[in-house]
Design a protein around this motif. Structure first.
Motif, mmCIF file in Angstrom:
data_model
loop_
_atom_site.group_PDB
_atom_site.id
_atom_site.type_symbol
_atom_site.label_atom_id
_atom_site.label_comp_id
_atom_site.label_asym_id
_atom_site.label_seq_id
_atom_site.Cartn_x
_atom_site.Cartn_y
_atom_site.Cartn_z
ATOM 1 N N MET A 248 0.912 -1.200 -0.153
ATOM 2 C CA MET A 248 0.107 0.039 0.090
ATOM 3 C C MET A 248 0.702 1.173 0.132
ATOM 4 N N THR A 249 1.589 1.224 0.923
ATOM 5 C CA THR A 249 2.727 2.545 0.975
ATOM 6 C C THR A 249 4.147 2.371 1.007
ATOM 7 N N SER A 250 4.533 0.980 0.930
ATOM 8 C CA SER A 250 6.135 0.911 1.001
ATOM 9 C C SER A 250 6.602 1.591 2.005
ATOM 10 N N GLY A 251 5.988 1.837 3.015
ATOM 11 C CA GLY A 251 6.766 2.361 4.142
ATOM 12 C C GLY A 251 6.424 4.083 4.204
ATOM 13 N N GLY A 252 5.970 4.444 3.059
ATOM 14 C CA GLY A 252 6.092 5.990 2.814
ATOM 15 C C GLY A 252 4.847 6.435 3.541
ATOM 16 N N PRO A 253 4.704 7.924 3.489
ATOM 17 C CA PRO A 253 5.903 8.812 3.049
ATOM 18 C C PRO A 253 7.066 8.879 4.056
ATOM 19 N N GLY A 254 8.151 8.806 3.309
ATOM 20 C CA GLY A 254 9.538 8.629 4.153
ATOM 21 C C GLY A 254 9.386 7.510 4.809
ATOM 22 N N GLU A 255 9.727 7.160 6.200
ATOM 23 C CA GLU A 255 9.299 5.838 6.872
ATOM 24 C C GLU A 255 8.229 5.934 7.885
ATOM 25 N N ASP A 256 7.286 6.907 7.596
ATOM 26 C CA ASP A 256 6.204 6.988 8.483
ATOM 27 C C ASP A 256 5.015 6.164 8.674
ATOM 28 N N THR A 257 5.134 4.983 7.762
ATOM 29 C CA THR A 257 4.274 4.013 7.779
ATOM 30 C C THR A 257 5.007 2.594 7.823
ATOM 31 N N ALA A 258 6.133 2.637 8.007
ATOM 32 C CA ALA A 258 7.024 1.389 8.188
ATOM 33 C C ALA A 258 6.776 0.792 9.335
ATOM 34 N N LEU A 259 6.036 -0.219 9.432
ATOM 35 C CA LEU A 259 5.999 -1.160 10.765
ATOM 36 C C LEU A 259 7.277 -1.663 10.991
ATOM 37 N N ILE A 260 7.475 -2.273 12.417
ATOM 38 C CA ILE A 260 8.720 -2.696 12.679
ATOM 39 C C ILE A 260 8.924 -4.332 11.814
ATOM 40 N N ALA A 261 8.018 -4.667 11.456
ATOM 41 C CA ALA A 261 8.011 -6.114 10.556
ATOM 42 C C ALA A 261 8.742 -5.628 9.264
ATOM 43 N N TYR A 262 8.082 -4.315 8.718
ATOM 44 C CA TYR A 262 8.440 -4.180 7.456
ATOM 45 C C TYR A 262 9.950 -3.381 7.415
ATOM 46 N N ARG A 263 10.326 -2.861 8.789
ATOM 47 C CA ARG A 263 11.594 -2.552 8.713
ATOM 48 C C ARG A 263 12.555 -3.529 8.854
ATOM 49 N N ILE A 264 12.331 -4.854 9.435
ATOM 50 C CA ILE A 264 13.174 -5.717 9.673
ATOM 51 C C ILE A 264 13.410 -6.487 8.109
ATOM 52 N N THR A 265 12.103 -6.606 7.272
ATOM 53 C CA THR A 265 12.326 -7.072 5.990
ATOM 54 C C THR A 265 13.031 -6.289 5.171
ATOM 55 N N THR A 266 13.207 -4.958 5.256
ATOM 56 C CA THR A 266 13.795 -4.259 4.381
ATOM 57 C C THR A 266 15.395 -4.128 4.779
ATOM 58 N N GLU A 267 15.600 -4.366 6.305
ATOM 59 C CA GLU A 267 17.170 -4.642 6.367
ATOM 60 C C GLU A 267 17.752 -5.952 5.935
ATOM 61 N N ALA A 268 16.967 -6.817 6.181
ATOM 62 C CA ALA A 268 17.401 -8.343 5.913
ATOM 63 C C ALA A 268 17.287 -8.507 4.313
ATOM 64 N N PHE A 269 16.431 -8.339 3.587
ATOM 65 C CA PHE A 269 16.549 -8.609 2.138
ATOM 66 C C PHE A 269 16.709 -7.401 1.069
ATOM 67 N N THR A 270 16.784 -6.272 1.539
ATOM 68 C CA THR A 270 17.039 -5.188 0.726
ATOM 69 C C THR A 270 18.311 -4.666 1.066
ATOM 70 N N ASN A 271 18.514 -4.274 2.343
ATOM 71 C CA ASN A 271 20.138 -4.065 2.753
ATOM 72 C C ASN A 271 21.022 -5.008 2.935
ATOM 73 N N LEU A 272 20.335 -6.288 3.063
ATOM 74 C CA LEU A 272 21.060 -7.616 3.456
ATOM 75 C C LEU A 272 22.080 -7.331 4.582
ATOM 76 N N ASN A 273 21.433 -6.648 5.411
ATOM 77 C CA ASN A 273 22.107 -6.199 6.817
ATOM 78 C C ASN A 273 21.425 -7.470 7.955
ATOM 79 N N ILE A 274 22.009 -8.577 7.515
ATOM 80 C CA ILE A 274 21.317 -9.755 8.505
ATOM 81 C C ILE A 274 21.531 -9.548 10.006
ATOM 82 N N GLY A 275 22.864 -9.131 10.452
ATOM 83 C CA GLY A 275 22.872 -9.161 11.841
ATOM 84 C C GLY A 275 22.066 -8.281 12.620
ATOM 85 N N TYR A 276 21.699 -6.951 12.037
ATOM 86 C CA TYR A 276 20.967 -6.012 12.540
ATOM 87 C C TYR A 276 19.317 -6.157 12.364
ATOM 88 N N ALA A 277 19.045 -6.950 11.329
ATOM 89 C CA ALA A 277 17.762 -7.330 11.238
ATOM 90 C C ALA A 277 17.298 -8.288 12.097
#
Length: 295
Positions: free
Chosen positions: A237-266
């Motif tokens: 629906m929003t892809s976390g936008g506008p900015g990061e305002d609708t990014a739920l924590i589960a969406y943030r985890i997925t972004t860090e793990a599969f987009t940024n490939l930052n596995i430890g942080y995720a």
């Protein structure tokens, strides 16, 4: 001989389910332990890094503005959504419990939004809230012809839209489950209350609410956990936008793990989310198990 045969028969059910137990233990325990282990490592696939960092991922999390915004909206999302799930869900359940023509048909079609995949609902909502050709603004323009508003590009309205779509989708299912609790209440209780001169409001507060309270509180456990792990609705629906305002924590985890490939942080964020979910479960179990909910 008879005793040994009895022991063998007693062990047979355990032997039959053992393969499933082993498979289930592996698919449950291994991912959890691996996630906890990875949360203490700086694992960045793009940088080719995999080193032990202790609690650095956890410390970084609570200083990361993106994560803090995600936590803030997740708290708002869970509490606002559950408040309306409970209040509107009970009212809708009571409406569906009334005797009227077409009752069964209404009970069936009311579940259509819940049966729709969240990704489909999110994409449809993204179109519906569009300023130029969306359904929402089209309906408003029939009353206010000059109305112009981009719902999903402003923080407040975007968050409200996500919560509204979540309610539209899952509220009917919540109401149907509450309805099943209502149907266990004997009609004789209401008849006796009416004979004693009780009003409709008194019947609701003194009979209906106390008898469905434990069932509603129990329903809050899975529905709260589903809100905490919600991802697909925001993604589509929003892809976390506008900015990061609708990014739920589960969406943030997925972004860090599969987009940024930052596995430890995720993984660290996933562990914190797991602990929060466990705390919610324990609180709900404590509440539903308390004496005030006993009937």
């Amino acid at each position: 001989m008879y005793r040994s045969k009895s022991k063998a028969m007693a062990l047979l059910p355990w032997l039959l389910v053992l393969p499933v137990v082993i498979l289930r233990a592996f698919t449950t325990i291994y991912p959890v332990t691996k996630t906890i282990r990875d949360s203490f490592f700086d694992i960045r696939l793009l940088a080719g890094k995999n080193v032990f960092c202790g609690f650095e991922n956890y410390i970084r999390m609570f200083h990361d503005p993106k994560v803090l915004i995600s936590i803030q909206f997740t708290v708002i999302f869970v509490f606002v959504s559950m408040f309306f799930h409970i209040t509107l869900g009970v009212l809708l359940a009571m409406a569906l419990n009334m005797k009227f023509k077409g009752q069964r048909f209404l009970r069936t079609i009311v579940l259509i939004p819940w049966a729709m995949p969240s990704v489909v609902a999110g994409m449809a909502a993204k179109w519906a809230f569009n300023n130029d050709y969306g359904l929402i603004n089209d309906l408003i323009r029939r009353i206010v012809p000059s109305f112009q508003y981009n719902w999903l590009i402003y923080r407040g309205s975007a968050r409200a839209a996500v919560i509204a779509v979540d309610l539209w989708k899952d509220l009917p299912f919540f109401a149907i489950l509450v309805l099943s609790n209502l149907q266990f209440i004997s009609g004789d209780l209401y008849e006796a209350a009416k004979v004693d001169g009780a009003s409709a409001r008194q019947c609701f507060t003194k009979i209906t609410l106390p008898l469905i309270a434990k069932g509603v509180a129990t329903l809050c456990i899975p529905f709260t956990l589903w809100r905490l792990t919600s991802f697909d609705l925001v993604y589509s629906m929003t892809s976390g936008g506008p900015g990061e305002d609708t990014a739920l924590i589960a969406y943030r985890i997925t972004t860090e793990a599969f987009t940024n490939l930052n596995i430890g942080y995720a993984s660290a964020m996933a562990v914190v989310l797991f602990l929060i979910m466990m705390a919610f479960s324990l609180i709900n179990m404590r509440i539903t198990g308390s004496k005030k909910f006993e009937t």
